[in-house]
Motif scaffolding. Structure first.
Motif, PDB file in Angstrom:
ATOM      1  N   SER A  60       0.830  -1.207   0.000  1.00 29.78           N
ATOM      2  CA  SER A  60       0.000   0.000   0.000  1.00 29.78           C
ATOM      3  C   SER A  60       0.858   1.248   0.000  1.00 29.78           C
ATOM      4  CB  SER A  60      -0.930  -0.003   1.226  1.00 29.78           C
ATOM      5  OG  SER A  60      -1.802  -1.112   1.184  1.00 29.78           O
ATOM      6  N   GLU A  61       1.939   1.218   0.785  1.00 35.86           N
ATOM      7  CA  GLU A  61       2.834   2.374   0.838  1.00 35.86           C
ATOM      8  C   GLU A  61       3.514   2.600  -0.508  1.00 35.86           C
ATOM      9  OE1 GLU A  61       3.454   4.606   3.223  1.00 35.86           O
ATOM     10  OE2 GLU A  61       1.925   3.735   4.530  1.00 35.86           O
ATOM     11  N   LEU A  62       4.008   1.530  -1.114  1.00 37.73           N
ATOM     12  CA  LEU A  62       4.708   1.665  -2.389  1.00 37.73           C
ATOM     13  C   LEU A  62       3.769   2.067  -3.510  1.00 37.73           C
ATOM     14  CD1 LEU A  62       7.191  -1.365  -2.301  1.00 37.73           C
ATOM     15  CD2 LEU A  62       7.719   1.054  -2.029  1.00 37.73           C
ATOM     16  N   ALA A  63       2.499   1.680  -3.388  1.00 36.92           N
ATOM     17  CA  ALA A  63       1.526   2.024  -4.426  1.00 36.92           C
ATOM     18  C   ALA A  63       1.338   3.534  -4.542  1.00 36.92           C
ATOM     19  CB  ALA A  63       0.193   1.349  -4.145  1.00 36.92           C
ATOM     20  N   THR A  64       1.629   4.253  -3.464  1.00 38.54           N
ATOM     21  CA  THR A  64       1.482   5.712  -3.485  1.00 38.54           C
ATOM     22  C   THR A  64       2.746   6.403  -3.976  1.00 38.54           C
ATOM     23  OG1 THR A  64       2.234   5.939  -1.180  1.00 38.54           O
ATOM     24  CG2 THR A  64      -0.119   5.569  -1.552  1.00 38.54           C
ATOM     25  N   GLU A  65       3.825   5.654  -4.110  1.00 35.27           N
ATOM     26  CA  GLU A  65       5.094   6.230  -4.569  1.00 35.27           C
ATOM     27  C   GLU A  65       5.063   6.414  -6.081  1.00 35.27           C
ATOM     28  OE1 GLU A  65       7.740   7.212  -2.904  1.00 35.27           O
ATOM     29  OE2 GLU A  65       7.070   6.636  -0.898  1.00 35.27           O
ATOM     30  N   LYS A  66       5.507   7.571  -6.525  1.00 32.21           N
ATOM     31  CA  LYS A  66       5.534   7.845  -7.963  1.00 32.21           C
ATOM     32  C   LYS A  66       6.861   7.418  -8.599  1.00 32.21           C
ATOM     33  CE  LYS A  66       2.369  11.775  -7.642  1.00 32.21           C
ATOM     34  NZ  LYS A  66       2.163  13.228  -7.940  1.00 32.21           N
ATOM     35  N   ASP A  67       7.854   7.146  -7.765  1.00 30.37           N
ATOM     36  CA  ASP A  67       9.179   6.815  -8.290  1.00 30.37           C
ATOM     37  C   ASP A  67       9.451   5.324  -8.312  1.00 30.37           C
ATOM     38  OD1 ASP A  67       9.731   9.534  -8.607  1.00 30.37           O
ATOM     39  OD2 ASP A  67      10.448   9.713  -6.543  1.00 30.37           O
ATOM     40  N   ILE A  68       8.486   4.507  -7.905  1.00 25.11           N
ATOM     41  CA  ILE A  68       8.666   3.056  -7.873  1.00 25.11           C
ATOM     42  C   ILE A  68       7.457   2.391  -8.519  1.00 25.11           C
ATOM     43  CG2 ILE A  68       8.911   1.021  -6.392  1.00 25.11           C
ATOM     44  CD1 ILE A  68      10.213   2.792  -4.314  1.00 25.11           C
ATOM     45  N   LEU A  69       7.716   1.394  -9.363  1.00 23.33           N
ATOM     46  CA  LEU A  69       6.638   0.648 -10.016  1.00 23.33           C
ATOM     47  C   LEU A  69       6.382  -0.643  -9.256  1.00 23.33           C
ATOM     48  CD1 LEU A  69       7.678   1.135 -13.747  1.00 23.33           C
ATOM     49  CD2 LEU A  69       5.970   2.417 -12.451  1.00 23.33           C
ATOM     50  N   LEU A  70       5.121  -0.912  -8.977  1.00 20.76           N
ATOM     51  CA  LEU A  70       4.735  -2.066  -8.175  1.00 20.76           C
ATOM     52  C   LEU A  70       4.132  -3.156  -9.049  1.00 20.76           C
ATOM     53  CD1 LEU A  70       4.241  -3.275  -5.313  1.00 20.76           C
ATOM     54  CD2 LEU A  70       2.021  -2.126  -5.341  1.00 20.76           C
ATOM     55  N   SER A  71       4.553  -4.400  -8.803  1.00 23.96           N
ATOM     56  CA  SER A  71       4.004  -5.546  -9.512  1.00 23.96           C
ATOM     57  C   SER A  71       3.727  -6.657  -8.514  1.00 23.96           C
ATOM     58  CB  SER A  71       4.977  -6.035 -10.594  1.00 23.96           C
ATOM     59  OG  SER A  71       4.459  -7.173 -11.264  1.00 23.96           O
ATOM     60  N   ARG A  72       2.698  -7.475  -8.792  1.00 24.37           N
ATOM     61  CA  ARG A  72       2.344  -8.563  -7.893  1.00 24.37           C
ATOM     62  C   ARG A  72       2.051  -9.837  -8.674  1.00 24.37           C
ATOM     63  NH1 ARG A  72      -2.679  -7.159  -4.533  1.00 24.37           N
ATOM     64  NH2 ARG A  72      -3.404  -6.420  -6.554  1.00 24.37           N
ATOM     65  N   SER A  73       2.462 -10.948  -8.124  1.00 25.85           N
ATOM     66  CA  SER A  73       2.103 -12.237  -8.701  1.00 25.85           C
ATOM     67  C   SER A  73       0.825 -12.704  -8.018  1.00 25.85           C
ATOM     68  CB  SER A  73       3.213 -13.261  -8.473  1.00 25.85           C
ATOM     69  OG  SER A  73       2.781 -14.545  -8.863  1.00 25.85           O
ATOM     70  N   LEU A  74      -0.230 -12.892  -8.802  1.00 22.11           N
ATOM     71  CA  LEU A  74      -1.522 -13.278  -8.259  1.00 22.11           C
ATOM     72  C   LEU A  74      -1.799 -14.770  -8.373  1.00 22.11           C
ATOM     73  CD1 LEU A  74      -3.709 -10.324  -9.614  1.00 22.11           C
ATOM     74  CD2 LEU A  74      -2.470 -10.485  -7.453  1.00 22.11           C
ATOM     75  N   ALA A  75      -0.872 -15.527  -8.938  1.00 23.57           N
ATOM     76  CA  ALA A  75      -1.072 -16.971  -9.093  1.00 23.57           C
ATOM     77  C   ALA A  75      -1.268 -17.614  -7.722  1.00 23.57           C
ATOM     78  CB  ALA A  75       0.124 -17.587  -9.810  1.00 23.57           C
ATOM     79  N   ILE A  76      -2.296 -18.435  -7.591  1.00 19.66           N
ATOM     80  CA  ILE A  76      -2.651 -19.020  -6.299  1.00 19.66           C
ATOM     81  C   ILE A  76      -1.844 -20.279  -5.991  1.00 19.66           C
ATOM     82  CG2 ILE A  76      -4.522 -20.069  -4.978  1.00 19.66           C
ATOM     83  CD1 ILE A  76      -6.449 -18.255  -6.463  1.00 19.66           C
ATOM     84  N   ASP A  77      -1.690 -21.149  -6.960  1.00 21.10           N
ATOM     85  CA  ASP A  77      -0.984 -22.412  -6.755  1.00 21.10           C
ATOM     86  C   ASP A  77       0.516 -22.168  -6.844  1.00 21.10           C
ATOM     87  OD1 ASP A  77      -0.177 -24.984  -6.494  1.00 21.10           O
ATOM     88  OD2 ASP A  77      -1.306 -25.778  -8.193  1.00 21.10           O
ATOM     89  N   LYS A  78       1.114 -21.747  -5.738  1.00 20.16           N
ATOM     90  CA  LYS A  78       2.532 -21.368  -5.741  1.00 20.16           C
ATOM     91  C   LYS A  78       3.457 -22.531  -6.074  1.00 20.16           C
ATOM     92  CE  LYS A  78       1.795 -17.133  -4.558  1.00 20.16           C
ATOM     93  NZ  LYS A  78       1.424 -16.213  -5.587  1.00 20.16           N
TER      94      LYS A  78
END
Length: 205
Positions: free
Chosen positions: A3-21
């Motif tokens: 949540s904190e990084l999502a508000t940063e304009k100088d950093i791009l956020l990515s997430r892996s949503l795959a459930i079966d790790k």
């Protein structure tokens, strides 16, 4: 942290949503990066290895910002995937960009990173151990009750001090707290319980 990084304009956020790790491979994480960073004009990520890597590097390079990839339940990742993550970070760095990966998981993940066959990535990883609610069980119970109760109802209105102390001493994790609080309230609503409790002067929900 996300949540904190999502508000940063100088950093791009990515997430892996795959459930079966357990079935997540490096290609899955690369796809997650591409989906979060690419525009519609950049089309799809190729499936052929060499083309895929070049395409992803091109997309990351165009963004001209550090990228952080979050992977939850990372303790279930295969060791080959963990090694692949390290090599992907090195590949991105060789292209003049920055990719950081945050692996969140159970203590098993830390133990795995210490094993000889994962020394290559373990030596390069910063490990942060979160103790959870240990020594803060009471604060967590009070916070949970405040979040769930209707306005004007305080934790002491639904749990006696004796019950609060007992739960605090016996429970160690958020899941345990939620489970046994639910069971406590279910028992409190059984027929005849409230009457007997009130006769004894017990404050209950």
């Amino acid at each position: 942290m996300q949540s904190e990084l999502a508000t940063e304009k100088d950093i791009l956020l990515s997430r892996s949503l795959a459930i079966d790790k357990e079935r997540v491979r490096l290609a899955t994480l690369m796809t997650a990066l591409f989906y979060d960073l690419a525009t519609e004009k950049e089309g799809r990520l190729p499936t052929a290895p060499e083309q895929r890597e070049r395409k992803l590097l091109s997309v990351i390079g165009k963004r001209r910002k550090p990228v952080v990839l979050f992977v939850d339940e990372a303790h279930d990742l295969h060791h080959r995937t963990l090694l692949g993550i390290k090599r992907l970070m090195e590949l991105v760095r060789s292209g003049g960009a920055t990719l950081s990966v945050v692996l969140a998981g159970h203590p098993k993940l830390k133990n795995d990173l210490r094993r000889p066959h994962l020394e290559e990535i373990g030596a390069r990883a910063e490990v942060f151990t979160l103790e959870g609610i240990r020594s803060h069980q009471r604060q967590y119970i009070e916070w949970l009750l405040n979040e769930c109760a209707i306005e004007g109802i305080q934790p002491e209105d639904v749990l006696t001090e004796e019950a609060m102390v007992l739960l605090t001493e016996r429970l160690a994790t958020p899941l345990q707290v939620e489970h046994y609080l639910r069971r406590t309230f279910e028992e409190a609503h059984k027929p005849g319980f409230l009457t007997n409790a009130e006769k004894k002067g017990v404050k209950t929900c």
